[in-house]
Design an enzyme around this catalytic site. Structure first.
Site, PDB file in Angstrom:
ATOM      1  N   VAL A 100     -43.034 -49.219 -52.003  1.00 14.56           N
ATOM      2  CA  VAL A 100     -43.105 -48.521 -50.765  1.00 14.56           C
ATOM      3  C   VAL A 100     -41.973 -50.844 -49.781  1.00 14.56           C
ATOM      4  O   VAL A 100     -42.765 -51.025 -50.362  1.00 14.56           O
ATOM      5  CB  VAL A 100     -44.199 -49.328 -49.482  1.00 14.56           C
ATOM      6  CG1 VAL A 100     -44.244 -48.606 -48.434  1.00 14.56           C
ATOM      7  CG2 VAL A 100     -45.408 -47.882 -51.033  1.00 14.56           C
ATOM      8  N   CYS A 101     -41.470 -50.051 -49.072  1.00 18.58           N
ATOM      9  CA  CYS A 101     -40.567 -50.951 -48.101  1.00 18.58           C
ATOM     10  C   CYS A 101     -40.228 -51.651 -49.149  1.00 18.58           C
ATOM     11  O   CYS A 101     -39.806 -51.199 -49.803  1.00 18.58           O
ATOM     12  CB  CYS A 101     -42.063 -51.814 -47.645  1.00 18.58           C
ATOM     13  SG  CYS A 101     -40.975 -52.917 -46.201  1.00 18.58           S
ATOM     14  N   SER A 102     -39.682 -52.991 -49.275  1.00 16.13           N
ATOM     15  CA  SER A 102     -39.542 -54.403 -49.974  1.00 16.13           C
ATOM     16  C   SER A 102     -39.288 -54.136 -51.303  1.00 16.13           C
ATOM     17  O   SER A 102     -38.981 -55.400 -52.317  1.00 16.13           O
ATOM     18  CB  SER A 102     -39.557 -56.029 -49.128  1.00 16.13           C
ATOM     19  OG  SER A 102     -40.608 -56.695 -48.942  1.00 16.13           O
ATOM     20  N   SER A 120     -35.474 -48.850 -48.533  1.00 15.44           N
ATOM     21  CA  SER A 120     -37.029 -49.401 -48.686  1.00 15.44           C
ATOM     22  C   SER A 120     -36.559 -50.078 -46.962  1.00 15.44           C
ATOM     23  O   SER A 120     -36.075 -49.224 -46.259  1.00 15.44           O
ATOM     24  CB  SER A 120     -35.812 -51.428 -49.622  1.00 15.44           C
ATOM     25  OG  SER A 120     -36.876 -52.434 -49.818  1.00 15.44           O
ATOM     26  N   GLN A 150     -39.210 -46.107 -47.234  1.00 12.70           N
ATOM     27  CA  GLN A 150     -38.794 -47.380 -46.380  1.00 12.70           C
ATOM     28  C   GLN A 150     -40.230 -48.170 -46.279  1.00 12.70           C
ATOM     29  O   GLN A 150     -41.152 -48.143 -46.677  1.00 12.70           O
ATOM     30  CB  GLN A 150     -38.115 -46.328 -45.409  1.00 12.70           C
ATOM     31  CG  GLN A 150     -37.066 -45.490 -45.496  1.00 12.70           C
ATOM     32  CD  GLN A 150     -36.457 -45.631 -43.856  1.00 12.70           C
ATOM     33  OE1 GLN A 150     -37.603 -44.604 -42.809  1.00 12.70           O
ATOM     34  NE2 GLN A 150     -35.255 -45.636 -43.575  1.00 12.70           N
TER      35      GLN A 150
END
Length: 234
Positions: A100-102, A120, A150
């Site tokens: 998730v995310c970075s 990301s 993202q």
């Protein structure tokens, strides 16, 4: 079903807790919060704390591996060779490996996203290029058994999709209803493509302030090149 959520100091809490709320409801789910060292893990805001009951030396397999992101802590994690080795080991045993995310930057640093599409958080997605990945702005992306999402809230979407792959659409829909996930945000600014320029600039300033909470002088010295790339956003 062993669901391993890797947590580390500076993580963004919802990156881990969003998927937890969905995937912990899978049949026979056994969720394990794992860190490099067991104990209290402090989130990026410094207000919320999570507990890792296991360290990575105690975990050698998982059905689902989840790597959450952070504002800047992911840079440190992406350079930790022992962690990257552990991720590779768990990946080989997993049915699904997710981020998730970075967190996708950490997976990329482990060599798992080379020549693969991945997504990301909008502020760091350009860093995927550094590892030979193919950045895409989709909400979540599946490549074989890897799913990247993202930023932050996208982990819920990704997890509902993953649940549908494991238990079918009908149960996944029921999970969504159970957590009453029916987002109707008051503003149309939750996507970098839709937000206006003033909102984007303000969000960048807020991110910069958040980043400073997790940066010591030594961190800045060690990670100066990565931080410059992060600030440039290209």
């Amino acid at each position: 079903m062993d669901i391993v959520i890797y947590i580390y100091n500076g993580l963004t809490a919802l990156d881990a807790i969003g998927p937890y709320e969905v995937l912990s409801r899978l049949p026979n789910a056994n969720v394990k919060f794992v860190a490099k060292e067991k104990g209290i893990i402090i989130s990026d805001t410094h207000f919320l704390k999570l507990v890792a009951e296991y360290d990575i030396s105690e975990i050698d397999k998982a059905d689902i591996l989840i790597i959450p992101g952070s504002v800047v802590g992911f840079i440190r994690e992406a350079k930790d060779k022992s962690l990257l080795s552990w991720i590779n080991k768990i990946y080989k045993t997993s049915a699904w490996t997710t981020s998730v995310c970075s967190g996708s930057i950490i997976l990329a640093a482990a060599g798992l996203l080379k020549n693969k599409k991945a997504t990301s958080h909008w502020a760091v997605i350009h860093l995927l290029n550094e590892y030979g990945s193919i950045p895409t702005s989709e909400r979540y992306v599946q490549e074989d058994k890897i799913i990247t999402a993202q930023g932050v809230s996208a982990g819920i979407d990704m997890s509902l999709y993953l649940a549908s792959q494991i238990v079918g659409d009908e149960k996944a829909k029921a999970y969504q209803l159970f957590i009453e996930y029916d987002p109707k945000p008051p503003f149309n600014s939750g996507n970098i493509k839709e937000a206006d320029s003033a909102t984007i600039e303000l969000a960048k300033k807020i991110l910069g302030k958040e980043a400073k909470k997790d940066l010591t002088i030594w961190d800045i010295v060690k990670n100066v090149q990565s931080l410059v790339k992060l600030k440039r956003g290209k």
